[in-house]
Design a protein around this motif. Structure first.
Motif, PDB file in Angstrom:
ATOM      1  N   PRO A 190      -8.360   3.294   0.302  1.00 34.07           N
ATOM      2  CA  PRO A 190      -7.093   3.496  -0.466  1.00 34.07           C
ATOM      3  C   PRO A 190      -6.575   4.723  -0.432  1.00 34.07           C
ATOM      4  CG  PRO A 190      -9.213   2.911  -1.750  1.00 34.07           C
ATOM      5  CD  PRO A 190      -9.703   3.026  -0.430  1.00 34.07           C
ATOM      6  N   THR A 191      -5.180   4.800  -0.638  1.00 37.50           N
ATOM      7  CA  THR A 191      -4.739   6.244  -1.141  1.00 37.50           C
ATOM      8  C   THR A 191      -3.827   6.025  -2.161  1.00 37.50           C
ATOM      9  OG1 THR A 191      -3.047   5.375   0.458  1.00 37.50           O
ATOM     10  CG2 THR A 191      -4.743   6.938   1.653  1.00 37.50           C
ATOM     11  N   GLU A 192      -3.276   7.192  -2.524  1.00 36.68           N
ATOM     12  CA  GLU A 192      -2.570   7.332  -4.006  1.00 36.68           C
ATOM     13  C   GLU A 192      -1.337   6.191  -4.136  1.00 36.68           C
ATOM     14  OE1 GLU A 192      -0.907  10.981  -4.398  1.00 36.68           O
ATOM     15  OE2 GLU A 192      -2.706  11.854  -5.364  1.00 36.68           O
ATOM     16  N   HIS A 193      -1.123   5.904  -5.252  1.00 34.77           N
ATOM     17  CA  HIS A 193       0.225   4.958  -5.360  1.00 34.77           C
ATOM     18  C   HIS A 193      -0.162   3.444  -4.923  1.00 34.77           C
ATOM     19  CE1 HIS A 193       2.214   8.470  -7.448  1.00 34.77           C
ATOM     20  NE2 HIS A 193       2.152   9.114  -6.191  1.00 34.77           N
ATOM     21  N   GLY A 194      -1.135   3.233  -4.848  1.00 31.85           N
ATOM     22  CA  GLY A 194      -1.551   1.797  -4.763  1.00 31.85           C
ATOM     23  C   GLY A 194      -1.164   1.564  -3.221  1.00 31.85           C
ATOM     24  N   SER A 195      -1.577   2.463  -2.321  1.00 38.65           N
ATOM     25  CA  SER A 195      -1.301   2.285  -0.956  1.00 38.65           C
ATOM     26  C   SER A 195      -2.688   2.328   0.123  1.00 38.65           C
ATOM     27  CB  SER A 195      -0.545   3.651  -0.409  1.00 38.65           C
ATOM     28  OG  SER A 195       0.868   3.687  -1.138  1.00 38.65           O
ATOM     29  N   VAL A 196      -2.519   2.220   1.204  1.00 41.22           N
ATOM     30  CA  VAL A 196      -3.772   2.167   1.958  1.00 41.22           C
ATOM     31  C   VAL A 196      -3.522   2.724   3.250  1.00 41.22           C
ATOM     32  CG1 VAL A 196      -3.226  -0.166   2.666  1.00 41.22           C
ATOM     33  CG2 VAL A 196      -5.428   0.373   2.846  1.00 41.22           C
ATOM     34  N   ARG A 197      -4.606   3.141   3.897  1.00 42.93           N
ATOM     35  CA  ARG A 197      -4.434   3.943   5.317  1.00 42.93           C
ATOM     36  C   ARG A 197      -5.699   3.586   6.151  1.00 42.93           C
ATOM     37  NH1 ARG A 197      -5.988   8.398   8.452  1.00 42.93           N
ATOM     38  NH2 ARG A 197      -4.257   9.542   9.286  1.00 42.93           N
ATOM     39  N   ILE A 198      -5.039   2.971   7.432  1.00 43.07           N
ATOM     40  CA  ILE A 198      -5.903   2.136   8.292  1.00 43.07           C
ATOM     41  C   ILE A 198      -5.941   3.046   9.512  1.00 43.07           C
ATOM     42  CG2 ILE A 198      -6.393   0.034   9.265  1.00 43.07           C
ATOM     43  CD1 ILE A 198      -4.254  -1.165   7.327  1.00 43.07           C
ATOM     44  N   SER A 199      -6.913   3.421  10.077  1.00 42.03           N
ATOM     45  CA  SER A 199      -7.501   3.719  11.085  1.00 42.03           C
ATOM     46  C   SER A 199      -7.770   2.675  12.144  1.00 42.03           C
ATOM     47  CB  SER A 199      -8.623   4.843  11.487  1.00 42.03           C
ATOM     48  OG  SER A 199      -8.253   5.942  10.654  1.00 42.03           O
ATOM     49  N   SER A 200      -7.106   2.319  13.280  1.00 41.88           N
ATOM     50  CA  SER A 200      -7.174   0.915  13.749  1.00 41.88           C
ATOM     51  C   SER A 200      -7.227   0.991  15.178  1.00 41.88           C
ATOM     52  CB  SER A 200      -6.132   0.054  13.163  1.00 41.88           C
ATOM     53  OG  SER A 200      -6.168  -1.171  14.315  1.00 41.88           O
ATOM     54  N   SER A 201      -8.141   0.441  15.999  1.00 45.22           N
ATOM     55  CA  SER A 201      -8.270   0.312  17.586  1.00 45.22           C
ATOM     56  C   SER A 201      -7.232  -0.602  17.768  1.00 45.22           C
ATOM     57  CB  SER A 201      -9.668   0.180  17.829  1.00 45.22           C
ATOM     58  OG  SER A 201      -9.474   0.163  19.398  1.00 45.22           O
ATOM     59  N   THR A 202      -5.915  -0.124  17.524  1.00 47.70           N
ATOM     60  CA  THR A 202      -4.944  -1.120  17.983  1.00 47.70           C
ATOM     61  C   THR A 202      -3.896  -0.770  18.991  1.00 47.70           C
ATOM     62  OG1 THR A 202      -3.093  -2.665  17.033  1.00 47.70           O
ATOM     63  CG2 THR A 202      -3.406  -0.568  16.123  1.00 47.70           C
ATOM     64  N   GLN A 203      -3.339  -1.719  19.989  1.00 42.74           N
ATOM     65  CA  GLN A 203      -2.222  -1.276  20.715  1.00 42.74           C
ATOM     66  C   GLN A 203      -0.897  -1.441  19.893  1.00 42.74           C
ATOM     67  OE1 GLN A 203      -4.184  -4.037  24.137  1.00 42.74           O
ATOM     68  NE2 GLN A 203      -2.111  -3.440  24.746  1.00 42.74           N
ATOM     69  N   GLY A 204      -0.768  -2.077  18.701  1.00 45.72           N
ATOM     70  CA  GLY A 204       0.454  -2.316  18.014  1.00 45.72           C
ATOM     71  C   GLY A 204       0.187  -1.787  16.524  1.00 45.72           C
ATOM     72  N   PRO A 205       0.235  -0.527  16.312  1.00 46.03           N
ATOM     73  CA  PRO A 205       0.181   0.092  14.886  1.00 46.03           C
ATOM     74  C   PRO A 205       1.047  -0.756  13.897  1.00 46.03           C
ATOM     75  CG  PRO A 205       0.640   1.946  16.620  1.00 46.03           C
ATOM     76  CD  PRO A 205       0.278   0.410  17.072  1.00 46.03           C
ATOM     77  N   THR A 206       2.227  -0.957  14.329  1.00 43.22           N
ATOM     78  CA  THR A 206       3.162  -1.736  13.697  1.00 43.22           C
ATOM     79  C   THR A 206       2.890  -2.950  13.117  1.00 43.22           C
ATOM     80  OG1 THR A 206       5.046  -0.128  14.099  1.00 43.22           O
ATOM     81  CG2 THR A 206       5.880  -2.245  13.445  1.00 43.22           C
ATOM     82  N   GLN A 207       2.316  -3.515  14.146  1.00 44.62           N
ATOM     83  CA  GLN A 207       1.984  -5.022  14.129  1.00 44.62           C
ATOM     84  C   GLN A 207       0.860  -4.999  12.963  1.00 44.62           C
ATOM     85  OE1 GLN A 207       2.909  -4.161  16.903  1.00 44.62           O
ATOM     86  NE2 GLN A 207       4.130  -5.765  17.563  1.00 44.62           N
ATOM     87  N   VAL A 208      -0.231  -4.090  13.030  1.00 41.25           N
ATOM     88  CA  VAL A 208      -1.239  -4.024  12.107  1.00 41.25           C
ATOM     89  C   VAL A 208      -0.655  -3.682  10.531  1.00 41.25           C
ATOM     90  CG1 VAL A 208      -3.411  -2.703  11.090  1.00 41.25           C
ATOM     91  CG2 VAL A 208      -2.976  -3.292  13.684  1.00 41.25           C
ATOM     92  N   GLN A 209       0.388  -2.786  10.557  1.00 42.48           N
ATOM     93  CA  GLN A 209       0.953  -2.169   9.127  1.00 42.48           C
ATOM     94  C   GLN A 209       1.888  -3.690   8.496  1.00 42.48           C
ATOM     95  OE1 GLN A 209       4.579  -0.011   9.911  1.00 42.48           O
ATOM     96  NE2 GLN A 209       4.374   1.145   7.927  1.00 42.48           N
ATOM     97  N   ARG A 210       2.436  -4.224   9.495  1.00 47.16           N
ATOM     98  CA  ARG A 210       3.376  -5.467   8.927  1.00 47.16           C
ATOM     99  C   ARG A 210       2.605  -6.585   8.382  1.00 47.16           C
ATOM    100  NH1 ARG A 210       6.450  -6.537  13.589  1.00 47.16           N
ATOM    101  NH2 ARG A 210       7.995  -5.038  13.130  1.00 47.16           N
ATOM    102  N   ALA A 211       1.503  -6.867   9.171  1.00 44.73           N
ATOM    103  CA  ALA A 211       0.609  -7.987   8.951  1.00 44.73           C
ATOM    104  C   ALA A 211      -0.360  -7.592   7.700  1.00 44.73           C
ATOM    105  CB  ALA A 211      -0.327  -8.295   9.938  1.00 44.73           C
ATOM    106  N   THR A 212      -0.784  -6.446   7.682  1.00 39.92           N
ATOM    107  CA  THR A 212      -1.370  -6.001   6.347  1.00 39.92           C
ATOM    108  C   THR A 212      -0.432  -5.902   5.037  1.00 39.92           C
ATOM    109  OG1 THR A 212      -2.781  -4.564   7.776  1.00 39.92           O
ATOM    110  CG2 THR A 212      -2.716  -4.073   5.405  1.00 39.92           C
ATOM    111  N   ALA A 213       0.753  -5.454   5.122  1.00 38.89           N
ATOM    112  CA  ALA A 213       1.633  -5.242   4.181  1.00 38.89           C
ATOM    113  C   ALA A 213       1.872  -6.630   3.393  1.00 38.89           C
ATOM    114  CB  ALA A 213       3.095  -4.807   4.604  1.00 38.89           C
ATOM    115  N   LYS A 214       1.967  -7.725   4.433  1.00 35.01           N
ATOM    116  CA  LYS A 214       2.344  -9.197   3.935  1.00 35.01           C
ATOM    117  C   LYS A 214       0.969  -9.653   3.328  1.00 35.01           C
ATOM    118  CE  LYS A 214       4.615 -12.455   6.228  1.00 35.01           C
ATOM    119  NZ  LYS A 214       4.787 -13.294   7.362  1.00 35.01           N
ATOM    120  N   VAL A 215      -0.232  -9.411   3.960  1.00 37.50           N
ATOM    121  CA  VAL A 215      -1.404  -9.694   3.281  1.00 37.50           C
ATOM    122  C   VAL A 215      -1.748  -9.159   1.719  1.00 37.50           C
ATOM    123  CG1 VAL A 215      -3.998  -9.816   3.441  1.00 37.50           C
ATOM    124  CG2 VAL A 215      -2.407 -10.302   5.333  1.00 37.50           C
ATOM    125  N   LEU A 216      -1.387  -7.899   1.718  1.00 34.85           N
ATOM    126  CA  LEU A 216      -1.666  -7.085   0.494  1.00 34.85           C
ATOM    127  C   LEU A 216      -0.443  -7.241  -0.536  1.00 34.85           C
ATOM    128  CD1 LEU A 216      -3.248  -3.925   1.745  1.00 34.85           C
ATOM    129  CD2 LEU A 216      -4.380  -6.246   1.071  1.00 34.85           C
TER     130      LEU A 216
END
Ligand code: LUZ
Ligand code: MOS
Length: 762
Positions: A190-216
């Motif tokens: 977790p990071t400030e202001h209700g945010s989150v930071r992910i280190s991911s082994s992904t070819q698609g960082p935006t895919q991870v970002q978009r799906a995570t935003a939706k889930v959270l």
């Protein structure tokens, strides 16, 4: 090196990571130093491939010493949905399960070992539902993941009526485990202001970002995804890194603790999707001169339990149904079938290899029936300049015939043929087989929208350069190519350029690193940004040297040239002067591939920036007592355009070839009728080792000067070489047929030693 490149510094520059890789210094997700308070996640995967969840009992797991928390779909603050193209995939199963290994519960514990131990204590009651593992059965039951697609050209009905020869058959190719050396994983906090930071082994960082935003239930700007590099992706992390990133972020967000989840190999093999297996029908028609006149084909793709990327993969199967041949009449339909396997996904070639295997099988079938050499049919039908692809694009800068003829001449095909015949006459236990495999691969995401990229460049006041792009380094060497682009444009020593991690806060809305297009798209965006800064620096140089704006300024080898004359001004001094003059030393570049388009309502257009061509000659030796085989050689001519880095491009070619050989010959994925993966470890799933590599691999770089849509005219190289591996299948088959001309063998890949043995004595 073409005229476009002035310095040519880096034509044979080594991968910037090689030294760190071999000394173990490179950082992967599992190497990131963890923060104080880090907890570890492990998912409980469904033991059944299909059923209704009656009860989830997590009590014993929760009471296990060291377990911190248990997370289910009920804890999801946003939407329980991670589907990419189609919204049909929950992050954590809810109500029903659709494949074995589907995550249902997430255990969070103080150590990884505790998390794994506690998962074993979870008890889930499931009412079984019928399991489908076969795509034809799924199709018969109407289980489709997406709307079937049909490509057509000419009129096959009329064409078949006039054909001298018509052959019908079936071809099937198996799935393939990605076996990236680094398994799926993510580290989130977790990071400030209700945010989150992910280190991911992904070819698609935006895919991870978009799906995570939706889930959270968060806006995308509160989810930061950072990627240093991957230990391999091969398509397996284009969409399927997402669940692990989202799970880690979910736990981090709900518990407000750092969470790490790196899958164990067997977990990864069991829970993640693979290359889509296909089973297909073909009907091929030839005229009396062996010209292919018509092809009708139907493809049944085994999509697994959710759409994932399968609809896009299906489309690429159709785009490559004619491989490197011109077929004037085509009617081809592709169906994406829903089965109870883990959702199958992108894998190097993305459905293209599956489509190409079918046309090669059809040609081999025709050759056998007609008593001619498949090589003669192949050569007669190679795509020529100006020919139309079944999807309407016209072949431009077509190198199909050049590659083929160059291979035939350079490697003396007639001599190889004679040697094979002579060997087979003399030997009974061992037989050799020969094949030629031409390839043609379209470069661009088939989804036009995705063909864009951005880069961010900073020139620091000391003259060093920092580069961020949307490209993911997954071992393919893209970061090295990005260094080359910046160094070349600025006229610098590559050592001055540092490649930053790929981060969604620096470069946003990225397309995944995929489709072989990463170096082209990001390289072009980077070139635009560098050229912007360079233009500003040139003005500063003119002022500084007392010249007017007509003076041609160039920077080469870190020195400023004015009207082709070396000046005293160095790069370092120029940057300092610009900084003192308050000139902007940062720039952002955006690139969108020009010209490409595709109309899905008509299934016609110009979807690809260009095509990559090549031809491989393969010789295999089969042991006719044991059914085992070896590859004597693969000699190929590949169209690299003007390769900007021959070491990297050669590595991609050799690696792709061997990965393709593995898919076609030995890698056999086995699921039982209950949808359980039987080949669930490296003891039962055989991948090529050093002995499976051809004894000799010869790669000739066909230097072609087009097209300028490739970065520095250096053509995309990631996926195309994989398809040379299809040649291995046919070389082995030809060896078997030389032992037993009446061999009855289905066109079924992989051609394992078991299948070879059955064929030899059929
Ligand atoms: N990924 C994708 C790909 O989303 N679209 C494509 O066309 C593609 N092609 C090859 C590999 N990955
Ligand atoms: Mo891919 S099959 O992720 O280019």
């Amino acid at each position: 090196m073409t005229k476009d490149i002035k310095q040519g510094i880096a034509k044979s520059m080594k991968n910037i990571d090689s030294a760190n890789h071999v000394t173990g210094k490179s950082i992967y997700v599992d190497d990131i130093p963890v923060r104080v308070g880090t907890l570890y996640a492990c998912a409980y995967g469904s033991p059944m491939a299909h059923g209704k969840i009656k009860n989830v009992d997590t009590k014993a797991a929760a009471e296990h010493a060291g377990v911190y928390s248990i997370i289910t779909h009920k804890d999801i603050p946003g939407e329980n949905q991670i589907g990419g193209i189609i919204q049909d995939e929950p992050l954590l199963a809810e109500g029903e399960v659709h494949f074995q290994g589907q995550p249902i519960v997430l255990v969070i514990a103080e150590t990884e070992a505790i998390a794994h131990a506690a998962v074993k204590k979870i008890k889930v009651e499931i009412d079984p539902l019928p399991v489908i593992v076969d795509p034809r059965e799924a199709f018969a039951k109407g289980e489709l993941l997406s709307t079937p697609r049909t490509f057509s050209l000419g009129d096959t009905k009329k064409a078949f009526a006039k054909c001298a020869h018509v052959f019908e058959g079936q071809a099937e190719s198996g799935g393939q485990e990605h076996l990236y050396i680094e398994t799926q994983g993510a580290y989130a906090y977790p990071t400030e202001h209700g945010s989150v930071r992910i280190s991911s082994s992904t070819q698609g960082p935006t895919q991870v970002q978009r799906a995570t935003a939706k889930v959270l239930g968060l806006p995308m700007n509160k989810v930061e995804v950072d990627v240093t590099r991957l230990g391999g992706g091969f398509g397996g992390k284009e969409d399927q890194a997402t669940p692990w990133g989202a799970m880690a972020a979910l736990a981090a967000f709900v518990l407000q603790r750092p969470i790490k989840y790196v899958l164990h190999r067997m977990e990864d093999m069991k829970m993640t999707g693979k290359r889509n297996p296909y089973t297909s029908d073909y009907k091929i028609g030839l005229d009396k001169d062996l010209k292919i006149v018509a092809l009708e084909s139907t493809y049944y793709q085994n999509g697994g339990a959710a759409a994932d990327l399968s609809p896009a993969i299906l489309e690429r199967t159709l785009f490559h149904l004619n491989n490197s041949y011109f077929i004037p009449n085509v009617q081809a339909t592709a169906n994406s079938c829903r089965t109870n396997l883990p959702p199958n996904t992108a894998f190097r070639g993305f459905g293209g290899p599956q489509g190409m295997f079918v046309i090669e099988a059809a040609i081999a079938h025709a050759a056998k029936e007609l008593g001619v050499d498949a090589i003669d049919i192949q050569r007669k039908n190679l795509l020529a300049e100006g020919d139309e692809f079944p999807y309407g694009q016209i072949a431009e800068g077509c190198e199909a015939i050049n590659c083929w003829d160059e291979a035939v001449e350079r490697y003396d095909l007639e001599k190889i043929k004679k040697e094979v015949v002579a060997f087979n006459e003399k030997n009974t236990q061992f037989k050799k087989g020969l094949s030629l495999m031409p390839i043609c691969f379209g470069i661009s995401f088939t989804n036009t929208q995705m063909n864009n990229a951005r880069a961010l460049v900073h020139v620091y006041s000391d003259g060093s350069v920092g580069v961020s792009t949307g490209a993911i380094e997954m071992g393919q060497g893209v970061n090295t190519k990005m260094v080359q682009v910046a160094a070349e444009i600025f006229g610098l020593d590559p050592k001055r350029v540092k490649l930053e991690s790929t981060n969604t806060t620096r470069v946003a809305n990225t397309s995944p690193s995929a489709a072989s297009a990463t170096a082209d798209l990001n390289g072009k965006a980077l070139a635009i940004a560098c050229n912007d800064i360079l233009a500003r620096l040139k003005k500063v140089a003119q002022d500084n040297l007392g010249h007017d704006e007509k003076t041609a300024i160039e920077i080469k080898h870190e020195t400023v040239f004015a009207n082709n004359k070396k000046t005293k001004l160095t790069w370092h001094e120029l940057v300092q002067a610009a900084f003192m003059a308050r000139v902007n030393l940062s720039a952002k570049g955006h690139y969108a591939t020009p010209r490409i388009n595709f109309d899905k309502t008509k299934e016609k257009g110009h979807p690809f920036a260009y095509h990559v061509y090549g031809t491989a000659i393969t010789v295999a030796t089969v042991d006719c007592v044991r059914g085992t085989y070896e590859f004597d050689c693969v000699k190929l001519v590949h169209d690299f355009g003007a390769s900007m880095n021959r070491i990297i491009d050669l590595g991609q070619t050799e690696g792709g070839l061997v990965q393709g050989i593995g898919w076609m010959t030995m890698e056999e994925l086995m699921y039982n009728k209950e949808g359980r993966l039987l080949s669930n470890a490296l003891s039962t799933y055989k991948v090529p080792d050093i002995y499976a590599v051809p004894r000799e691999i010869d790669v000739h770089f066909l230097n072609t000067d087009n097209p300028n849509l490739a970065i520095f005219r250096s053509k995309a190289v990631g996926e195309p070489p994989l398809m040379y591996g299809i040649g291995a299948y046919f070389a082995i088959r030809n060896a078997v047929e030389s032992f037993n001309p009446k061999a009855k063998m289905a066109y079924s890949a992989p051609i394992t030693p078991e299948k070879v043995l059955m064929g030899l004595y059929s």
